[in-house]
Design a protein around this motif. Structure first.
Motif, PDB file in Angstrom:
ATOM      1  N   LEU A   8       0.842  -1.189   0.000  1.00 55.49           N
ATOM      2  CA  LEU A   8       0.000   0.000   0.000  1.00 55.49           C
ATOM      3  C   LEU A   8       0.880   1.243   0.000  1.00 55.49           C
ATOM      4  O   LEU A   8       2.055   1.182   0.341  1.00 55.49           O
ATOM      5  CB  LEU A   8      -0.877   0.028   1.253  1.00 55.49           C
ATOM      6  CG  LEU A   8      -2.125  -0.850   1.280  1.00 55.49           C
ATOM      7  CD1 LEU A   8      -2.694  -0.883   2.691  1.00 55.49           C
ATOM      8  CD2 LEU A   8      -3.164  -0.361   0.303  1.00 55.49           C
ATOM      9  N   ASP A   9       0.274   2.374  -0.355  1.00 61.41           N
ATOM     10  CA  ASP A   9       0.965   3.643  -0.171  1.00 61.41           C
ATOM     11  C   ASP A   9       1.215   3.851   1.320  1.00 61.41           C
ATOM     12  O   ASP A   9       0.528   3.256   2.163  1.00 61.41           O
ATOM     13  CB  ASP A   9       0.119   4.786  -0.740  1.00 61.41           C
ATOM     14  CG  ASP A   9      -1.196   4.932   0.001  1.00 61.41           C
ATOM     15  OD1 ASP A   9      -1.244   5.662   1.013  1.00 61.41           O
ATOM     16  OD2 ASP A   9      -2.177   4.291  -0.417  1.00 61.41           O
ATOM     17  N   PRO A  10       2.193   4.675   1.688  1.00 58.14           N
ATOM     18  CA  PRO A  10       2.557   4.810   3.102  1.00 58.14           C
ATOM     19  C   PRO A  10       1.415   5.269   4.007  1.00 58.14           C
ATOM     20  O   PRO A  10       1.290   4.792   5.144  1.00 58.14           O
ATOM     21  CB  PRO A  10       3.690   5.838   3.077  1.00 58.14           C
ATOM     22  CG  PRO A  10       4.293   5.682   1.724  1.00 58.14           C
ATOM     23  CD  PRO A  10       3.149   5.375   0.805  1.00 58.14           C
ATOM     24  N   VAL A  11       0.567   6.185   3.544  1.00 63.41           N
ATOM     25  CA  VAL A  11      -0.528   6.669   4.386  1.00 63.41           C
ATOM     26  C   VAL A  11      -1.536   5.560   4.644  1.00 63.41           C
ATOM     27  O   VAL A  11      -1.936   5.305   5.793  1.00 63.41           O
ATOM     28  CB  VAL A  11      -1.213   7.885   3.736  1.00 63.41           C
ATOM     29  CG1 VAL A  11      -2.496   8.250   4.488  1.00 63.41           C
ATOM     30  CG2 VAL A  11      -0.267   9.079   3.715  1.00 63.41           C
ATOM     31  N   MET A  72      -1.535  11.170  10.855  1.00 66.03           N
ATOM     32  CA  MET A  72      -2.124  11.462   9.551  1.00 66.03           C
ATOM     33  C   MET A  72      -3.416  12.249   9.737  1.00 66.03           C
ATOM     34  O   MET A  72      -4.312  11.813  10.454  1.00 66.03           O
ATOM     35  CB  MET A  72      -2.396  10.166   8.792  1.00 66.03           C
ATOM     36  CG  MET A  72      -1.133   9.405   8.434  1.00 66.03           C
ATOM     37  SD  MET A  72      -1.434   7.632   8.276  1.00 66.03           S
ATOM     38  CE  MET A  72      -1.748   7.167   9.979  1.00 66.03           C
ATOM     39  N   VAL A  73      -3.487  13.380   9.091  1.00 65.91           N
ATOM     40  CA  VAL A  73      -4.670  14.237   9.162  1.00 65.91           C
ATOM     41  C   VAL A  73      -5.327  14.238   7.791  1.00 65.91           C
ATOM     42  O   VAL A  73      -4.712  14.650   6.793  1.00 65.91           O
ATOM     43  CB  VAL A  73      -4.307  15.674   9.573  1.00 65.91           C
ATOM     44  CG1 VAL A  73      -5.557  16.542   9.616  1.00 65.91           C
ATOM     45  CG2 VAL A  73      -3.601  15.675  10.932  1.00 65.91           C
ATOM     46  N   GLY A  74      -6.553  13.752   7.733  1.00 63.71           N
ATOM     47  CA  GLY A  74      -7.264  13.684   6.474  1.00 63.71           C
ATOM     48  C   GLY A  74      -8.549  14.484   6.512  1.00 63.71           C
ATOM     49  O   GLY A  74      -8.908  15.070   7.534  1.00 63.71           O
ATOM     50  N   ASP A  89      -4.924  21.134  -0.391  1.00 62.11           N
ATOM     51  CA  ASP A  89      -4.202  22.404  -0.242  1.00 62.11           C
ATOM     52  C   ASP A  89      -4.057  22.790   1.226  1.00 62.11           C
ATOM     53  O   ASP A  89      -3.074  23.439   1.615  1.00 62.11           O
ATOM     54  CB  ASP A  89      -4.934  23.519  -0.995  1.00 62.11           C
ATOM     55  CG  ASP A  89      -4.802  23.408  -2.508  1.00 62.11           C
ATOM     56  OD1 ASP A  89      -3.954  22.619  -2.970  1.00 62.11           O
ATOM     57  OD2 ASP A  89      -5.557  24.090  -3.221  1.00 62.11           O
ATOM     58  N   ALA A  90      -5.020  22.381   2.051  1.00 60.25           N
ATOM     59  CA  ALA A  90      -4.960  22.679   3.484  1.00 60.25           C
ATOM     60  C   ALA A  90      -4.009  21.749   4.227  1.00 60.25           C
ATOM     61  O   ALA A  90      -3.674  22.001   5.386  1.00 60.25           O
ATOM     62  CB  ALA A  90      -6.357  22.590   4.100  1.00 60.25           C
ATOM     63  N   GLY A  91      -3.595  20.656   3.568  1.00 55.00           N
ATOM     64  CA  GLY A  91      -2.645  19.743   4.190  1.00 55.00           C
ATOM     65  C   GLY A  91      -3.142  18.332   4.391  1.00 55.00           C
ATOM     66  O   GLY A  91      -2.407  17.489   4.930  1.00 55.00           O
ATOM     67  N   ALA A  92      -4.374  18.015   3.989  1.00 51.87           N
ATOM     68  CA  ALA A  92      -4.909  16.664   4.183  1.00 51.87           C
ATOM     69  C   ALA A  92      -4.052  15.634   3.462  1.00 51.87           C
ATOM     70  O   ALA A  92      -3.686  15.823   2.298  1.00 51.87           O
ATOM     71  CB  ALA A  92      -6.343  16.594   3.675  1.00 51.87           C
ATOM     72  N   THR A  93      -3.754  14.544   4.148  1.00 51.64           N
ATOM     73  CA  THR A  93      -2.927  13.491   3.558  1.00 51.64           C
ATOM     74  C   THR A  93      -3.759  12.320   3.057  1.00 51.64           C
ATOM     75  O   THR A  93      -3.222  11.399   2.444  1.00 51.64           O
ATOM     76  CB  THR A  93      -1.892  12.981   4.572  1.00 51.64           C
ATOM     77  OG1 THR A  93      -2.569  12.505   5.741  1.00 51.64           O
ATOM     78  CG2 THR A  93      -0.928  14.086   4.960  1.00 51.64           C
ATOM     79  N   PHE A  94      -5.067  12.323   3.338  1.00 55.50           N
ATOM     80  CA  PHE A  94      -5.984  11.343   2.756  1.00 55.50           C
ATOM     81  C   PHE A  94      -7.373  11.963   2.701  1.00 55.50           C
ATOM     82  O   PHE A  94      -7.665  12.935   3.413  1.00 55.50           O
ATOM     83  CB  PHE A  94      -5.988  10.017   3.534  1.00 55.50           C
ATOM     84  CG  PHE A  94      -6.494  10.104   4.947  1.00 55.50           C
ATOM     85  CD1 PHE A  94      -7.836   9.891   5.255  1.00 55.50           C
ATOM     86  CD2 PHE A  94      -5.628  10.391   5.994  1.00 55.50           C
ATOM     87  CE1 PHE A  94      -8.307   9.956   6.563  1.00 55.50           C
ATOM     88  CE2 PHE A  94      -6.078  10.463   7.315  1.00 55.50           C
ATOM     89  CZ  PHE A  94      -7.424  10.245   7.589  1.00 55.50           C
ATOM     90  N   PRO A 108      -4.260   9.580  -1.187  1.00 56.14           N
ATOM     91  CA  PRO A 108      -5.159   8.432  -1.148  1.00 56.14           C
ATOM     92  C   PRO A 108      -6.611   8.852  -0.902  1.00 56.14           C
ATOM     93  O   PRO A 108      -6.896   9.681  -0.036  1.00 56.14           O
ATOM     94  CB  PRO A 108      -4.610   7.601   0.013  1.00 56.14           C
ATOM     95  CG  PRO A 108      -3.168   7.958   0.076  1.00 56.14           C
ATOM     96  CD  PRO A 108      -3.103   9.406  -0.284  1.00 56.14           C
ATOM     97  N   PHE A 109      -7.515   8.260  -1.674  1.00 55.25           N
ATOM     98  CA  PHE A 109      -8.942   8.555  -1.581  1.00 55.25           C
ATOM     99  C   PHE A 109      -9.683   7.269  -1.257  1.00 55.25           C
ATOM    100  O   PHE A 109      -9.522   6.262  -1.946  1.00 55.25           O
ATOM    101  CB  PHE A 109      -9.451   9.153  -2.894  1.00 55.25           C
ATOM    102  CG  PHE A 109     -10.952   9.254  -2.973  1.00 55.25           C
ATOM    103  CD1 PHE A 109     -11.661   9.963  -2.011  1.00 55.25           C
ATOM    104  CD2 PHE A 109     -11.654   8.649  -4.002  1.00 55.25           C
ATOM    105  CE1 PHE A 109     -13.044  10.056  -2.073  1.00 55.25           C
ATOM    106  CE2 PHE A 109     -13.038   8.741  -4.076  1.00 55.25           C
ATOM    107  CZ  PHE A 109     -13.734   9.448  -3.105  1.00 55.25           C
ATOM    108  N   TYR A 110     -10.512   7.324  -0.192  1.00 52.06           N
ATOM    109  CA  TYR A 110     -11.264   6.161   0.262  1.00 52.06           C
ATOM    110  C   TYR A 110     -12.751   6.413   0.026  1.00 52.06           C
ATOM    111  O   TYR A 110     -13.403   7.127   0.803  1.00 52.06           O
ATOM    112  CB  TYR A 110     -10.991   5.888   1.741  1.00 52.06           C
ATOM    113  CG  TYR A 110      -9.521   5.900   2.096  1.00 52.06           C
ATOM    114  CD1 TYR A 110      -8.562   5.338   1.251  1.00 52.06           C
ATOM    115  CD2 TYR A 110      -9.077   6.480   3.280  1.00 52.06           C
ATOM    116  CE1 TYR A 110      -7.218   5.356   1.564  1.00 52.06           C
ATOM    117  CE2 TYR A 110      -7.731   6.496   3.612  1.00 52.06           C
ATOM    118  CZ  TYR A 110      -6.806   5.938   2.747  1.00 52.06           C
ATOM    119  OH  TYR A 110      -5.473   5.965   3.067  1.00 52.06           O
ATOM    120  N   PRO A 111     -13.316   5.855  -1.041  1.00 49.85           N
ATOM    121  CA  PRO A 111     -14.717   6.121  -1.371  1.00 49.85           C
ATOM    122  C   PRO A 111     -15.679   5.332  -0.495  1.00 49.85           C
ATOM    123  O   PRO A 111     -15.355   4.247  -0.007  1.00 49.85           O
ATOM    124  CB  PRO A 111     -14.800   5.661  -2.831  1.00 49.85           C
ATOM    125  CG  PRO A 111     -13.799   4.546  -2.917  1.00 49.85           C
ATOM    126  CD  PRO A 111     -12.662   4.972  -2.017  1.00 49.85           C
ATOM    127  N   GLY A 112     -16.869   5.877  -0.332  1.00 43.59           N
ATOM    128  CA  GLY A 112     -17.906   5.193   0.419  1.00 43.59           C
ATOM    129  C   GLY A 112     -18.666   4.218  -0.458  1.00 43.59           C
ATOM    130  O   GLY A 112     -18.979   4.513  -1.607  1.00 43.59           O
TER     131      GLY A 112
END
Length: 212
Positions: A8-11, A72-74, A89-94, A108-112
């Motif tokens: 997986l990606d690190p995040v 990690m702040v998403g 742009d605000a700094g979200a990592t996911f 990384p994007f986690y869809p519902g």
């Protein structure tokens, strides 16, 4: 079907390793800084700031400055590509959404998802983790049944999961769980931070128990 143990990606890997994502949702984000400090002190290292909270983008930026780099702040409740860009742009990592349909993202994007068809479509689209939402009414048995024909998906149930349900979901095959109200309670709106700390420790202990 890709093996669930594929890199997986690190995040995303860090979220799976932690087993928990704390979902911060309140009318305003004013109390999120204090809540975050308590959660991180208890061992929770993935925080999702929902964009429905007034001041969410500012909160994401502030938490990225405030917290250790290992946290990690998403952004959650990401519904449009414009939402996604603003959050990154605000700094979200996911990024996390209650639905699917966003285009490719720079983090990384986690869809519902809810149904097996939606889960498989998200997997085919390359989602590293797939949010099962709302999960509480479905129960861990649903996840276990879905993972029979879809063993390679990495599913993160969220919504209506109590602290005492964490181990059941992980045992059923969840790679992590998202916890909102049952974990945060009223701590973001002036409630007891001491009580929050106890709930956070309970959650961390539940993950350790399920994986022991």
């Amino acid at each position: 079907m890709t093996d669930q143990r594929a890199p997986l990606d690190p995040v995303s890997a860090a979220i799976v390793d932690s087993g928990l994502v704390a979902v911060l949702r309140a009318p305003t984000a004013d109390g999120f800084a204090a809540v975050a400090d308590v959660l991180v002190a208890a061992g929770i290292t993935a925080l999702e700031v929902t964009l429905t909270s007034q001041g969410a983008l500012e909160a994401i930026s502030g938490l990225c400055r405030q917290l250790p780099a290992t946290v990690m702040v998403g952004a959650g409740t990401v519904l449009t590509d414009d939402d996604a860009k603003a959050a990154v742009d605000a700094g979200a990592t996911f990024l996390v959404a209650p639905v699917s349909g966003l285009g490719p993202q720079s983090v990384p994007f986690y869809p519902g998802t809810f149904s097996p068809t939606e889960i498989h479509a998200a997997f085919q689209a390359g989602a590293p983790l797939i949010k099962l939402f709302p999960a509480g009414g479905l129960g861990p048995g649903y996840l276990k049944d879905v993972r029979g024909p879809l063993p390679g998906v990495r599913i993160m149930p969220t919504g209506g999961i109590g602290l005492d349900d964490i181990a059941k979901w992980l045992t059923a095959g969840a790679v992590a769980v998202g916890l909102g109200g049952p974990l945060i309670g009223d701590a973001a709106t002036g409630g007891s931070l001491t009580a929050l700390a106890a709930r956070a420790r309970h959650a961390v202990d539940a993950v350790a128990f399920a994986r022991s």
